[in-house]
Design a protein around this motif. Structure first.
Motif, mmCIF file in Angstrom:
data_model
loop_
_atom_site.group_PDB
_atom_site.id
_atom_site.type_symbol
_atom_site.label_atom_id
_atom_site.label_comp_id
_atom_site.label_asym_id
_atom_site.label_seq_id
_atom_site.Cartn_x
_atom_site.Cartn_y
_atom_site.Cartn_z
ATOM 1 N N ALA A 1 -7.369 17.865 -75.787
ATOM 2 C CA ALA A 1 -8.457 17.957 -76.738
ATOM 3 C C ALA A 1 -8.309 17.062 -77.945
ATOM 4 O O ALA A 1 -8.336 17.539 -79.072
ATOM 5 N N LYS A 2 -8.153 15.802 -77.735
ATOM 6 C CA LYS A 2 -8.109 14.843 -78.830
ATOM 7 C C LYS A 2 -7.099 15.212 -79.895
ATOM 8 O O LYS A 2 -7.440 15.387 -81.067
ATOM 9 N N LEU A 3 -5.872 15.373 -79.493
ATOM 10 C CA LEU A 3 -4.826 15.570 -80.490
ATOM 11 C C LEU A 3 -4.812 14.349 -81.396
ATOM 12 O O LEU A 3 -4.927 13.219 -80.938
ATOM 13 N N TYR A 4 -4.683 14.573 -82.668
ATOM 14 C CA TYR A 4 -4.712 13.474 -83.634
ATOM 15 C C TYR A 4 -3.565 12.496 -83.389
ATOM 16 O O TYR A 4 -3.746 11.286 -83.464
ATOM 17 N N ARG A 5 -2.392 13.033 -83.063
ATOM 18 C CA ARG A 5 -1.207 12.234 -82.730
ATOM 19 C C ARG A 5 -0.541 12.846 -81.506
ATOM 20 O O ARG A 5 -0.766 14.003 -81.168
ATOM 21 N N SER A 6 0.325 12.084 -80.900
ATOM 22 C CA SER A 6 1.071 12.576 -79.744
ATOM 23 C C SER A 6 2.074 13.649 -80.161
ATOM 24 O O SER A 6 2.449 13.748 -81.330
ATOM 25 N N VAL A 7 2.484 14.438 -79.162
ATOM 26 C CA VAL A 7 3.533 15.438 -79.388
ATOM 27 C C VAL A 7 4.750 15.075 -78.543
ATOM 28 O O VAL A 7 4.670 14.245 -77.640
ATOM 29 N N ARG A 8 5.877 15.714 -78.860
ATOM 30 C CA ARG A 8 7.117 15.494 -78.103
ATOM 31 C C ARG A 8 7.265 16.638 -77.101
ATOM 32 O O ARG A 8 7.725 17.733 -77.459
ATOM 33 N N PRO A 9 6.903 16.421 -75.827
ATOM 34 C CA PRO A 9 6.937 17.494 -74.829
ATOM 35 C C PRO A 9 8.280 18.204 -74.719
ATOM 36 O O PRO A 9 8.319 19.419 -74.546
#
Length: 90
Positions: A46-54
């Protein structure tokens, strides 16, 4: 949902009595999917503003006041003030 400078937390209501073995959470840099019994319950590309660290994302099941929630914690790649979710379509 809520957030801090380094994490985003999303709470999803699930049926009372849900066990960890009933839930599968798939973390990806651009989004997350929550499944119960093999059926997709929530999809968050859903259009995360920035990436995350899985590898640093987590989830738990929380039972409070007769309800049950899956709590998903997403670790932001860039821990800076101002990062946000554009939207979460649920």
């Amino acid at each position: 949902w809520s957030q801090t400078d380094d994490e985003v937390e999303v709470a999803v209501e699930v049926p009372v009595g849900t066990k960890a073995r009933d839930v599968k959470v798939d973390f990806k840099p651009s989004g997350t999917t929550i499944k119960m019994g093999g059926v997709e319950v929530v999809e968050m590309p859903a259009k995360l503003y920035r990436s995350v660290r899985p590898d640093e994302c987590t989830w738990t099941i929380d039972t409070i006041e007769g309800g049950c929630k899956v709590i998903v914690t997403l670790a932001k790649v860039d821990e800076q003030v101002g990062h946000q979710l554009d939207a979460i379509a649920m």
